[in-house]
Design a protein around this motif. Structure first.
Motif, PDB file in Angstrom:
ATOM      1  N   ALA A 182       2.774   2.123   5.622  1.00 20.65           N
ATOM      2  CA  ALA A 182       2.735   2.718   4.282  1.00 20.65           C
ATOM      3  C   ALA A 182       1.694   2.014   3.414  1.00 20.65           C
ATOM      4  CB  ALA A 182       4.116   2.636   3.633  1.00 20.65           C
ATOM      5  N   ARG A 183       1.654   0.681   3.519  1.00 25.45           N
ATOM      6  CA  ARG A 183       0.701  -0.084   2.701  1.00 25.45           C
ATOM      7  C   ARG A 183      -0.745   0.222   3.085  1.00 25.45           C
ATOM      8  NH1 ARG A 183       1.833  -5.003   0.264  1.00 25.45           N
ATOM      9  NH2 ARG A 183      -0.399  -5.399   0.097  1.00 25.45           N
ATOM     10  N   LEU A 184      -1.010   0.247   4.380  1.00 31.00           N
ATOM     11  CA  LEU A 184      -2.383   0.485   4.834  1.00 31.00           C
ATOM     12  C   LEU A 184      -2.858   1.875   4.423  1.00 31.00           C
ATOM     13  CD1 LEU A 184      -2.272  -1.123   8.391  1.00 31.00           C
ATOM     14  CD2 LEU A 184      -3.536  -1.973   6.404  1.00 31.00           C
ATOM     15  N   VAL A 296      -7.866 -14.184  14.248  1.00 27.77           N
ATOM     16  CA  VAL A 296      -8.078 -15.364  13.393  1.00 27.77           C
ATOM     17  C   VAL A 296      -7.753 -15.024  11.934  1.00 27.77           C
ATOM     18  CG1 VAL A 296      -9.850 -16.900  12.436  1.00 27.77           C
ATOM     19  CG2 VAL A 296      -9.775 -16.467  14.896  1.00 27.77           C
ATOM     20  N   GLY A 297      -8.243 -13.874  11.480  1.00 27.05           N
ATOM     21  CA  GLY A 297      -7.995 -13.451  10.099  1.00 27.05           C
ATOM     22  C   GLY A 297      -6.516 -13.234   9.823  1.00 27.05           C
ATOM     23  N   LEU A 298      -5.835 -12.600  10.747  1.00 23.64           N
ATOM     24  CA  LEU A 298      -4.409 -12.320  10.549  1.00 23.64           C
ATOM     25  C   LEU A 298      -3.582 -13.609  10.563  1.00 23.64           C
ATOM     26  CD1 LEU A 298      -3.910  -9.096  12.721  1.00 23.64           C
ATOM     27  CD2 LEU A 298      -3.941  -9.251  10.223  1.00 23.64           C
ATOM     28  N   GLY A 361      -5.360  -8.983   5.969  1.00 20.44           N
ATOM     29  CA  GLY A 361      -6.126  -9.335   7.160  1.00 20.44           C
ATOM     30  C   GLY A 361      -6.874  -8.123   7.715  1.00 20.44           C
ATOM     31  N   VAL A 362      -6.194  -6.995   7.751  1.00 22.63           N
ATOM     32  CA  VAL A 362      -6.827  -5.763   8.246  1.00 22.63           C
ATOM     33  C   VAL A 362      -7.946  -5.335   7.282  1.00 22.63           C
ATOM     34  CG1 VAL A 362      -6.480  -3.292   8.678  1.00 22.63           C
ATOM     35  CG2 VAL A 362      -4.816  -4.951   9.518  1.00 22.63           C
ATOM     36  N   LYS A 363      -7.674  -5.511   6.000  1.00 25.58           N
ATOM     37  CA  LYS A 363      -8.661  -5.150   4.975  1.00 25.58           C
ATOM     38  C   LYS A 363      -9.956  -5.961   5.163  1.00 25.58           C
ATOM     39  CE  LYS A 363      -6.541  -4.289   0.893  1.00 25.58           C
ATOM     40  NZ  LYS A 363      -6.016  -4.694  -0.435  1.00 25.58           N
ATOM     41  N   ASP A 364      -9.795  -7.288   5.302  1.00 30.88           N
ATOM     42  CA  ASP A 364     -10.964  -8.160   5.531  1.00 30.88           C
ATOM     43  C   ASP A 364     -11.758  -7.667   6.732  1.00 30.88           C
ATOM     44  OD1 ASP A 364     -10.011  -9.817   3.574  1.00 30.88           O
ATOM     45  OD2 ASP A 364      -9.162 -11.300   4.954  1.00 30.88           O
ATOM     46  N   PHE A 365     -11.022  -7.415   7.803  1.00 38.86           N
ATOM     47  CA  PHE A 365     -11.662  -7.007   9.052  1.00 38.86           C
ATOM     48  C   PHE A 365     -12.395  -5.683   8.873  1.00 38.86           C
ATOM     49  CE2 PHE A 365     -11.618  -4.871  13.194  1.00 38.86           C
ATOM     50  CZ  PHE A 365     -12.142  -5.854  14.005  1.00 38.86           C
ATOM     51  N   LYS A 366     -11.740  -4.759   8.229  1.00 38.93           N
ATOM     52  CA  LYS A 366     -12.345  -3.432   8.035  1.00 38.93           C
ATOM     53  C   LYS A 366     -13.636  -3.538   7.219  1.00 38.93           C
ATOM     54  CE  LYS A 366     -11.473   1.093   5.896  1.00 38.93           C
ATOM     55  NZ  LYS A 366     -12.407   1.860   6.724  1.00 38.93           N
TER      56      LYS A 366
END
Ligand SMILES: [Zn+2]
Length: 373
Positions: A182-184, A296-298, A361-366
């Motif tokens: 939901a957040r993503l 690593v980010g997560l 973490g997903v945001k950074d990666f994206k």
């Protein structure tokens, strides 16, 4: 009559002023909505921030401050700009933009003449300017648009079991997975699909198959850990690899045991081992670096946000990650076998922290990979 002439002149003059300073419209030759390159005026010349090229062309921009160069890849052509110089090299020669690259507030700005004259000259089949509108081929868009979240276990397979609260891994990861999805969706505007959104059993290989069939750009498997030593605690994030340490092997064996226990015993294990090493090889080669980066980010976001012990990023040969044709990670969000962590994992506020961290973490990666590729 004279009044009409005056009005005409005024409109004409306004028109000229607007032409002198105007954002540039980029139209695509196929079905994409047009983009606008925002410009700003430097001493009467229109410039744009080089990162506008990300938006319009999905361009890859690299700044190499040591040798005063700016490299921009548009379509398959590399343009090399020299800071403070009007010259740009591409396609084996140099081109003159008339106005130099300018740096302002640490941002790099290119003159609009790059888009209106140099780009159409270098790539006549891809870009052409007519009546102040640049018409271009739609860029190849490799950005992350679809994410598969995989809450581990489910149905007849409860996953790890809590010692004091009687909690089950399958319930915790389903809850966290749903909240994360939901957040993503809300924050990144990406499509998120869950491998399961209820309490059902899904064989491990069907999970990555699902992600492949849905053409996902990221695969995130959610689990909680368990250990005989009740003091073990903390968060670790894994990515797929053939090499591993003994300890990594333990978690791998735990998660892979699903196949032995619930998918048909040794025959099923043999099937996974034969089939997946071929697929695994391909997947590892292609996405190792990205998967490592995401892991690593997560791990960093998760342990910072929750204060949980940093167990680090690890490599293992999880069946559930094998065969994924996209960057894929497996998160062990805490130890259900540890009294304190079990309590936290069941707590709404703590789950919200996990979701925050995973989302960031997903945001950074994206953001990193969307602008790089
Ligand atoms: Zn698990």
């Amino acid at each position: 009559m004279a009044m009409r002439g005056f009005r005409f002149t005024m409109f004409f003059l306004l028109g000229v002023v607007c032409l002198l300073h105007a954002d540039l419209t980029v139209r695509y030759s196929r079905s994409l909505p047009p983009e606008t390159v925002l410009t700003r005026d430097f001493s009467g010349v229109d410039y744009f921030n080089v990162f506008e090229l990300n938006k319009t062309f999905k361009a890859k921009v690299e700044t190499e401050l040591e040798d005063q160069r700016l490299r921009v890849r548009i379509y398959d052509e590399e343009f090399v700009f020299l800071l403070e110089s009007p010259w740009v090299s591409a396609a084996g020669r140099t081109w003159n933009m008339v106005y130099p690259v300018r740096i302002s507030d640490g941002r790099y700005n290119l003159p609009v003449s790059f888009l209106s004259t140099v780009l159409p000259a270098v790539l006549p089949n891809k870009a052409r300017l007519a009546d102040g509108v640049l018409t271009v081929e739609p860029p190849v868009d490799n950005s992350i648009r679809r994410i598969v979240i995989d809450p581990g276990h489910g149905g007849k397979d409860p996953g790890a079991l809590g010692k004091t609260k009687g909690s089950r891994e399958k319930d915790i990861v389903l809850e966290v997975g749903r909240k994360l999805a939901a957040r993503l969706r809300a924050e990144l505007g990406v499509e998120v699909i869950l491998t399961r959104d209820k309490d059902v059993f899904i064989p491990l290989q069907n999970r990555t198959k699902f992600a492949n069939e849905h053409d996902a750009d990221l695969f995130i498997s959610l689990h909680v850990n368990s250990a005989r030593a009740v003091r073990s605690k903390g968060i670790e994030v894994f990515f797929l690899s053939a090499s591993r340490t003994t300890e990594e092997h333990t978690v791998e064996a735990l998660e892979n045991s699903v196949v032995m226990n619930f998918e048909g015993g040794e025959d099923a294990v043999r099937k996974y081992d034969d089939l997946d090493f071929i697929l695994m090889d391909m997947a590892i080669q292609e996405h190792l670096e990205e998967s490592n980066d995401l892991a690593v980010g997560l791990e960093e976001r998760l342990t910072k946000r929750t204060g949980a012990e940093v167990r680090g990023v690890k490599q293992a040969g999880f069946y559930v990650l094998r065969g994924a044709t996209m960057p894929a990670v497996l998160c062990e969000l805490g130890f259900i076998s540890n009294r304190e962590e079990e309590k936290k994992l069941l707590d709404d506020a703590y789950q919200a922290k996990l979701v925050d961290a995973l989302c960031d973490g997903v945001k950074d990666f994206k953001f990193k990979y969307d602008s790089l590729r």
